[in-house]
Design a protein around this motif. Structure first.
Motif, PDB file in Angstrom:
ATOM      1  N   TYR A 225       0.862  -1.178   0.000  1.00  0.00           N
ATOM      2  CA  TYR A 225       0.000   0.000   0.000  1.00  0.00           C
ATOM      3  C   TYR A 225       0.899   1.229   0.000  1.00  0.00           C
ATOM      4  O   TYR A 225       1.560   1.527   1.003  1.00  0.00           O
ATOM      5  CB  TYR A 225      -0.909  -0.005   1.226  1.00  0.00           C
ATOM      6  N   LEU A 226       0.932   1.945  -1.109  1.00  0.00           N
ATOM      7  CA  LEU A 226       1.833   3.082  -1.280  1.00  0.00           C
ATOM      8  C   LEU A 226       1.097   4.385  -1.004  1.00  0.00           C
ATOM      9  O   LEU A 226      -0.001   4.605  -1.528  1.00  0.00           O
ATOM     10  CB  LEU A 226       2.402   3.092  -2.702  1.00  0.00           C
ATOM     11  N   GLU A 227       1.724   5.245  -0.223  1.00  0.00           N
ATOM     12  CA  GLU A 227       1.085   6.515   0.107  1.00  0.00           C
ATOM     13  C   GLU A 227       1.948   7.698  -0.324  1.00  0.00           C
ATOM     14  O   GLU A 227       3.182   7.641  -0.279  1.00  0.00           O
ATOM     15  CB  GLU A 227       0.788   6.600   1.602  1.00  0.00           C
ATOM     16  N   ALA A 228       1.268   8.751  -0.765  1.00  0.00           N
ATOM     17  CA  ALA A 228       1.901  10.019  -1.125  1.00  0.00           C
ATOM     18  C   ALA A 228       0.822  11.086  -0.964  1.00  0.00           C
ATOM     19  O   ALA A 228       0.188  11.487  -1.945  1.00  0.00           O
ATOM     20  CB  ALA A 228       2.446   9.983  -2.551  1.00  0.00           C
ATOM     21  N   PRO A 229       0.585  11.534   0.252  1.00  0.00           N
ATOM     22  CA  PRO A 229      -0.526  12.455   0.515  1.00  0.00           C
ATOM     23  C   PRO A 229      -0.526  13.702  -0.347  1.00  0.00           C
ATOM     24  O   PRO A 229      -1.586  14.226  -0.707  1.00  0.00           O
ATOM     25  CB  PRO A 229      -0.330  12.799   2.000  1.00  0.00           C
ATOM     26  N   ASP A 230       0.665  14.187  -0.719  1.00  0.00           N
ATOM     27  CA  ASP A 230       0.743  15.420  -1.501  1.00  0.00           C
ATOM     28  C   ASP A 230       0.359  15.225  -2.968  1.00  0.00           C
ATOM     29  O   ASP A 230       0.204  16.202  -3.701  1.00  0.00           O
ATOM     30  CB  ASP A 230       2.157  16.002  -1.427  1.00  0.00           C
ATOM     31  N   ALA A 231       0.203  13.977  -3.397  1.00  0.00           N
ATOM     32  CA  ALA A 231      -0.146  13.729  -4.799  1.00  0.00           C
ATOM     33  C   ALA A 231      -1.574  14.152  -5.118  1.00  0.00           C
ATOM     34  O   ALA A 231      -1.909  14.465  -6.262  1.00  0.00           O
ATOM     35  CB  ALA A 231       0.047  12.249  -5.137  1.00  0.00           C
TER      36      ALA A 231
ATOM     37  N   GLY B 203      -8.665   4.544  -2.225  1.00  0.00           N
ATOM     38  CA  GLY B 203      -8.612   4.831  -0.803  1.00  0.00           C
ATOM     39  C   GLY B 203      -7.421   5.653  -0.350  1.00  0.00           C
ATOM     40  O   GLY B 203      -6.984   5.524   0.796  1.00  0.00           O
ATOM     41  N   GLY B 204      -6.874   6.486  -1.227  1.00  0.00           N
ATOM     42  CA  GLY B 204      -5.718   7.289  -0.854  1.00  0.00           C
ATOM     43  C   GLY B 204      -4.390   6.597  -1.075  1.00  0.00           C
ATOM     44  O   GLY B 204      -3.333   7.169  -0.771  1.00  0.00           O
ATOM     45  N   TYR B 205      -4.391   5.381  -1.591  1.00  0.00           N
ATOM     46  CA  TYR B 205      -3.170   4.624  -1.848  1.00  0.00           C
ATOM     47  C   TYR B 205      -3.026   4.323  -3.340  1.00  0.00           C
ATOM     48  O   TYR B 205      -3.983   4.359  -4.106  1.00  0.00           O
ATOM     49  CB  TYR B 205      -3.182   3.291  -1.096  1.00  0.00           C
ATOM     50  N   SER B 206      -1.782   4.002  -3.730  1.00  0.00           N
ATOM     51  CA  SER B 206      -1.527   3.401  -5.033  1.00  0.00           C
ATOM     52  C   SER B 206      -0.922   2.026  -4.775  1.00  0.00           C
ATOM     53  O   SER B 206      -0.401   1.764  -3.690  1.00  0.00           O
ATOM     54  CB  SER B 206      -0.552   4.252  -5.860  1.00  0.00           C
ATOM     55  N   ALA B 207      -1.019   1.139  -5.772  1.00  0.00           N
ATOM     56  CA  ALA B 207      -0.491  -0.214  -5.600  1.00  0.00           C
ATOM     57  C   ALA B 207      -0.234  -0.839  -6.956  1.00  0.00           C
ATOM     58  O   ALA B 207      -0.746  -0.375  -7.979  1.00  0.00           O
ATOM     59  CB  ALA B 207      -1.461  -1.077  -4.794  1.00  0.00           C
TER      60      ALA B 207
END
Length: 216
Positions: A134-140, A163-167
């Motif tokens: 589950y990859l997160e980058a809130p600023d994206a 859901g706010g993640y990339s995968a």
């Protein structure tokens, strides 16, 4: 000193709640690279880290080490990661949900791709399937809900948002994430010394490629 909330989780484990400025992934990665005496195993989740105590260790002896580790992570978080610390994943942005996802976000497909490739993602935790990070980058600014209806089969290498993640799907499986592209990068390989390409704390950059594999 970084404030941690450390709660007992049964007789042989501790549940660590981190302050907002510290990511569980980064904390878990630090503990993996710099073991704290008395920690047997650890499991980062979306907002917490579960730490299992090693035989003979007590919570009191481990807590000081955990707090020192949190201070170190806070320092690391302020540093800019180098390219050598980052996994590069080439992506062909031709996913079935690309246009719909861009529309949902109120942007063009080109802008969505630019945002997806323009930041460093970090593996927050691993779940669902072996190698599924589950990859997160809130600023994206790419937080979108899952599809209303899941697909029965998503191919390995599908690059997705939800859901706010990339995968990246490590193998063919059902799923409800929004598919925006595909990669030939292998996420899970039992023939490698470390089968999972991604683990909590791993930094990821997505790189746009053409169908012939050339970067754009």
């Amino acid at each position: 000193m970084t404030e941690l909330r450390i709660l007992p989780a049964g007789d042989r484990a501790l549940l660590i709640e981190l302050p907002d400025h510290l990511a569980p992934a980064g904390f878990g990665q630090h503990l993996h690279d710099h073991p704290v005496e008395g920690v047997g195993d650890l499991l980062p989740a979306a907002r917490t880290v579960l730490v299992t105590l090693a035989p003979g260790a007590t919570a009191a002896t481990v807590e000081d080490g955990l707090r020192a580790a949190a201070d170190a992570v806070a320092t690391e978080s302020s540093e800019t990661p180098s390219a050598s610390d980052t996994v590069m994943i080439p992506v062909r942005y031709d996913g079935d949900d690309l246009a719909e996802t861009a529309e949902l976000l109120g942007m063009t497909e080109t802008e969505l791709i630019a945002r997806h490739t323009g930041c460093v993602w970090r593996c927050a935790f691993v779940g669902f399937a072996p190698g599924f990070g589950y990859l997160e980058a809130p600023d994206a600014g790419l937080a979108v809900p899952r599809r209303d209806r899941s697909r029965t089969a998503i191919p390995a290498g599908a690059v997705a948002l939800a859901g706010g993640y990339s995968a990246v799907y490590p193998r063919k499986s059902p799923g409800g994430w929004r598919i925006i592209g595909r990669t030939e990068t292998t996420l899970w390989d039992l023939d490698r010394p470390e089968p999972a390409l991604l683990r909590p704390g791993t930094r990821v950059r997505f790189v746009r490629t053409d169908l012939d594999g050339r970067r754009r």
